[in-house]
Motif scaffolding. Structure first.
Motif, PDB file in Angstrom:
ATOM      1  N   GLU A 319      24.332  56.548  40.127  1.00 43.74           N
ATOM      2  CA  GLU A 319      25.576  56.322  40.235  1.00 43.74           C
ATOM      3  C   GLU A 319      26.643  56.717  39.055  1.00 43.74           C
ATOM      4  O   GLU A 319      26.662  55.290  38.064  1.00 43.74           O
ATOM      5  N   LYS A 320      27.415  57.636  38.641  1.00 42.95           N
ATOM      6  CA  LYS A 320      28.519  57.241  37.683  1.00 42.95           C
ATOM      7  C   LYS A 320      29.011  56.412  37.703  1.00 42.95           C
ATOM      8  O   LYS A 320      30.457  56.375  38.414  1.00 42.95           O
ATOM      9  N   VAL A 321      29.348  55.359  37.192  1.00 44.91           N
ATOM     10  CA  VAL A 321      30.673  54.581  36.848  1.00 44.91           C
ATOM     11  C   VAL A 321      31.436  54.097  36.380  1.00 44.91           C
ATOM     12  O   VAL A 321      32.561  53.567  36.484  1.00 44.91           O
ATOM     13  N   ALA A 322      31.555  54.900  34.951  1.00 47.68           N
ATOM     14  CA  ALA A 322      32.778  54.968  34.791  1.00 47.68           C
ATOM     15  C   ALA A 322      32.415  56.194  33.360  1.00 47.68           C
ATOM     16  O   ALA A 322      31.319  56.587  32.742  1.00 47.68           O
ATOM     17  N   GLU A 323      33.713  56.260  32.713  1.00 48.65           N
ATOM     18  CA  GLU A 323      33.637  57.617  31.754  1.00 48.65           C
ATOM     19  C   GLU A 323      34.495  57.719  31.200  1.00 48.65           C
ATOM     20  O   GLU A 323      36.101  57.070  32.035  1.00 48.65           O
ATOM     21  N   ASN A 324      34.711  57.906  30.121  1.00 51.33           N
ATOM     22  CA  ASN A 324      35.902  58.455  29.067  1.00 51.33           C
ATOM     23  C   ASN A 324      37.039  56.241  29.618  1.00 51.33           C
ATOM     24  O   ASN A 324      38.008  57.335  29.393  1.00 51.33           O
ATOM     25  N   ASN A 325      36.639  55.813  29.338  1.00 52.85           N
ATOM     26  CA  ASN A 325      37.270  54.758  28.886  1.00 52.85           C
ATOM     27  C   ASN A 325      37.942  54.120  30.881  1.00 52.85           C
ATOM     28  O   ASN A 325      39.055  53.393  30.705  1.00 52.85           O
ATOM     29  N   ILE A 326      37.734  55.281  31.913  1.00 53.03           N
ATOM     30  CA  ILE A 326      37.903  54.841  33.112  1.00 53.03           C
ATOM     31  C   ILE A 326      36.897  54.478  34.217  1.00 53.03           C
ATOM     32  O   ILE A 326      36.016  54.948  34.572  1.00 53.03           O
ATOM     33  N   SER A 327      37.210  52.887  34.464  1.00 52.83           N
ATOM     34  CA  SER A 327      36.503  52.797  35.035  1.00 52.83           C
ATOM     35  C   SER A 327      35.850  53.729  36.735  1.00 52.83           C
ATOM     36  O   SER A 327      37.151  53.782  37.483  1.00 52.83           O
ATOM     37  N   LEU A 328      35.403  53.603  37.220  1.00 51.37           N
ATOM     38  CA  LEU A 328      35.178  54.025  38.769  1.00 51.37           C
ATOM     39  C   LEU A 328      34.433  53.689  39.955  1.00 51.37           C
ATOM     40  O   LEU A 328      34.744  53.863  40.509  1.00 51.37           O
ATOM     41  N   LEU A 329      34.898  52.210  39.407  1.00 52.49           N
ATOM     42  CA  LEU A 329      34.145  51.406  40.697  1.00 52.49           C
ATOM     43  C   LEU A 329      35.269  50.490  41.964  1.00 52.49           C
ATOM     44  O   LEU A 329      36.229  51.062  40.588  1.00 52.49           O
ATOM     45  N   PRO A 330      35.499  50.721  42.562  1.00 47.88           N
ATOM     46  CA  PRO A 330      36.520  50.798  43.560  1.00 47.88           C
ATOM     47  C   PRO A 330      36.936  49.067  42.938  1.00 47.88           C
ATOM     48  O   PRO A 330      36.920  48.344  43.030  1.00 47.88           O
ATOM     49  N   ASP A 331      38.690  48.882  42.990  1.00 49.77           N
ATOM     50  CA  ASP A 331      39.076  48.619  43.293  1.00 49.77           C
ATOM     51  C   ASP A 331      39.558  47.942  44.665  1.00 49.77           C
ATOM     52  O   ASP A 331      40.437  47.517  45.154  1.00 49.77           O
ATOM     53  N   LEU A 332      37.942  46.662  44.970  1.00 53.52           N
ATOM     54  CA  LEU A 332      38.564  45.878  45.512  1.00 53.52           C
ATOM     55  C   LEU A 332      39.058  44.342  46.552  1.00 53.52           C
ATOM     56  O   LEU A 332      39.018  44.306  45.007  1.00 53.52           O
ATOM     57  N   ARG A 333      40.068  44.339  46.964  1.00 55.03           N
ATOM     58  CA  ARG A 333      40.164  42.445  47.145  1.00 55.03           C
ATOM     59  C   ARG A 333      38.549  41.690  47.990  1.00 55.03           C
ATOM     60  O   ARG A 333      38.030  43.007  48.691  1.00 55.03           O
ATOM     61  N   SER A 334      38.873  40.526  47.672  1.00 53.29           N
ATOM     62  CA  SER A 334      37.964  39.584  48.255  1.00 53.29           C
ATOM     63  C   SER A 334      38.602  38.731  49.419  1.00 53.29           C
ATOM     64  O   SER A 334      39.800  38.612  48.670  1.00 53.29           O
ATOM     65  N   SER A 335      37.378  37.254  49.634  1.00 51.89           N
ATOM     66  CA  SER A 335      38.177  36.294  50.485  1.00 51.89           C
ATOM     67  C   SER A 335      38.243  35.301  49.417  1.00 51.89           C
ATOM     68  O   SER A 335      37.418  35.550  48.345  1.00 51.89           O
ATOM     69  N   HIS A 336      39.182  34.219  50.159  1.00 52.28           N
ATOM     70  CA  HIS A 336      39.921  33.127  48.741  1.00 52.28           C
ATOM     71  C   HIS A 336      39.112  32.125  50.168  1.00 52.28           C
ATOM     72  O   HIS A 336      39.421  31.838  50.626  1.00 52.28           O
ATOM     73  N   ILE A 337      38.095  31.319  48.594  1.00 52.03           N
ATOM     74  CA  ILE A 337      37.767  30.011  49.309  1.00 52.03           C
ATOM     75  C   ILE A 337      38.331  29.477  47.941  1.00 52.03           C
ATOM     76  O   ILE A 337      38.616  29.136  47.324  1.00 52.03           O
ATOM     77  N   ASN A 338      38.278  27.709  48.472  1.00 52.58           N
ATOM     78  CA  ASN A 338      39.150  26.713  47.600  1.00 52.58           C
ATOM     79  C   ASN A 338      39.048  25.436  48.106  1.00 52.58           C
ATOM     80  O   ASN A 338      38.462  25.386  49.396  1.00 52.58           O
TER      81      ASN A 338
END
Length: 544
Positions: A319-338
């Motif tokens: 899978e192509k995940v980056a091209e020409n300085n642009i990330s193609l991976l998804p911008d995902l939120r995560s759960s919060h633990i603390n």
């Protein structure tokens, strides 16, 4: 099908080839001719051989989004930062978050949680916990064994953890800054396979003789590239590149690709450089990373040429995940633990009573680009019976506040931050990640600390009529916000501390984060007091 110049790290050849990808793997490689400079070059991706993802202030998902742009396809990641806050739950959090993207995270089983008994951490990881972690497929090694005195003195818990790594046939990472001679030899013989803490050529060469592989580190605070890069020509199979700790602004600028370009500019052989950056970590840690062989996972990068090394594309599992300085991976939120249990402080909590007959105090001297510090002695400045900061002499108050329960703040003094007004504070404070603050006056220190208590984690700055805060809601270490947005916010705070508060450090927050790291000499501060890292004992602040 990709047509490019194939860089073969095994037989050290460059040939024009067609690469066929099917079902996430390299189906077939067909060599079609000699190297053609008009075509791009395809080669295995870069590997960071030792990094704490948490130090980027980003979740694994967000870290990966930034890293792939620079041709990084994998990291050997020690999750002991979050482990010191959340224990095994924190390690499992990192594993599960990392699985959401195709990036190849290899996490380790933290060996030293807490790092020492001289500080308060949020959790303990026992030998049984290490056994259970090492049994997991996702855990590839025993993470840095910082307690080298425990190894040398055959501490039962420490030896048990190392033995579990041997049982599962997984390597153990070393961590022994400045250790030389018979002690270093015995430490290596106990099972240590790497060391990323060497800061001189002589130390690193000696450890190589004991069978230890050396990681050349260039992070946001600790930089040893110049001192250690001569080793690459002498021991090309024993060297790897790593960042260790990399704040988000630095990660936006570059990663292992910068070390590759720098090593080449220094005249190093390209095959030696690529072995250190791409091949050696994969072989040492047995990473599931493709190396551009038929039937390998289709993990690779495409660059414009082998001089500039501009990353055109990054691929992971076909899978192509980056091209020409642009990330193609998804911008995902995560759960919060603390885990954050202390309450609001008062300015008077940070007062430091001047002892009768005391005219001098011990001072921590922070060093640019190093995790080690010096211990100095200076005349005290006293007002109304209290020792105070003296910005004109660059002597500032430093405090570590237990974030896991309410106790009195520990107070000491430090030089080389250069701050002339206000204060900065952080909950990124290796390794227990209590609150750490440096400032010119008690009111500013208290305000910077309370901003973090109210937000339950982050970095803050107070002064010049302004208050700045970057929230880190995940264990007080990370944000799941867009990595580029976090990097911009961090850059704004970093510039404010330098321009408005007048800090002279290149990375004031990164340096601050290591001033409570007791396992690195010489003088540090924990939530329990001033600590001599050479004698491995608490010492009084005042000299009577």
């Amino acid at each position: 099908m990709i047509n490019a110049n194939l860089v073969n790290l095994f037989n050290k050849t460059i040939q024009q080839a067609d690469i066929l990808i099917e079902e996430k793997r390299i189906k077939k490689i067909s060599v079609t001719g000699k190297e053609n400079p008009a075509l791009p070059y395809i080669l295995p991706g870069f590997v960071d051989a030792h990094v704490h993802v948490e130090s980027s202030m980003l979740t694994p998902v967000q870290f990966a989004r930034l890293a792939v742009v620079h041709g990084t396809v994998a990291t050997v990641s020690d999750p002991h930062e979050i482990a010191n806050v959340m224990g095994v739950q924190g390690v499992e959090y990192m594993i599960e978050d990392g699985k959401r993207v195709p990036f190849k995270f290899c996490f380790g089983a933290p060996s030293c949680v807490p790092a020492t008994i001289f500080e308060t951490a949020g959790a303990t990881i026992t030998p049984d916990d290490v056994r259970d972690l090492l049994a997991k497929e996702e855990i590839g090694y025993l993470a840095e064994v910082m307690n080298f005195p425990g190894v040398l003195n055959a501490d039962p818990d420490m030896i048990a953890k190392i033995n579990w790594a041997k049982h599962f046939n997984k390597p153990a990472d070393g961590h022994a800054p400045g250790l030389r001679g018979e002690a270093a030899k015995n430490y290596a013989a106990a099972g240590m396979t790497t060391d990323h803490e060497c800061f001189t050529y002589e130390e690193a060469k000696e450890k190589i003789a004991y069978g230890v592989k050396i990681l050349i580190r260039e992070g946001s605070a600790a930089r040893n590239f110049d001192a250690l890069i001569p080793l690459l020509a002498e021991f090309p199979e024993q060297i790897m590149f790593c960042s260790d700790d990399k704040h988000p602004d630095f990660l936006v600028e570059g990663h292992i690709n910068l070390l590759v370009k720098r090593a080449l500019e220094n005249g190093n052989d390209i095959w030696n450089v690529l072995h250190a950056a791409c091949l050696n970590p994969v072989l040492h840690y047995k990473l599931p990373v493709g190396l551009l062989k038929e039937y390998d996972p289709a993990d690779f990068i495409v660059v414009d040429n082998l001089t500039d090394f501009n990353i055109l594309q990054t691929w992971l599992d076909g899978e192509k995940v980056a091209e020409n300085n642009i990330s193609l991976l998804p911008d995902l939120r995560s759960s919060h633990i603390n885990q954050f249990n202390c309450t609001i402080k008062k300015a008077s909590d940070f007062q430091c009573i001047a002892e009768e007959n005391a005219s001098q105090i011990k001072i921590i001297e922070a060093l640019e680009g190093q995790l080690i510090t010096n211990g100095l002695t200076e005349e005290i400045s006293v007002q109304d019976g209290f020792i105070v900061s003296d910005p004109e002499r660059d002597i500032l108050k430093i405090s570590v506040i237990n974030r896991y329960k309410d106790t009195e703040p520990a107070i000491a003094f430090i030089r080389n931050f250069g701050i002339k007004k206000g204060a900065i504070a952080s909950t990124v404070a290796h390794d227990s990640h209590n609150i750490i603050a440096v400032g010119c006056d008690d009111d500013s220190i208290c305000e910077a600390v309370n901003m973090l208590i109210e937000s339950k984690g982050g970095i803050s700055a107070v002064g010049d009529g302004q208050k700045l805060l970057l929230e880190l809601p995940i264990a007080g270490l990370m944000s799941d916000d867009d990595g580029y947005k976090v990097a911009n916010a961090y850059t704004e705070m970093d510039q404010f501390v330098k321009s408005s508060l007048k800090s002279t450090l290149q990375s004031p927050y990164m340096t601050l984060s290591f001033m409570a790291l007791l396992v690195i000499p010489a003088l540090k501060l924990s939530d329990k007091g001033l600590f001599d890292g050479e004698k491995f004992e608490f010492v009084p602040l005042s000299i009577l």
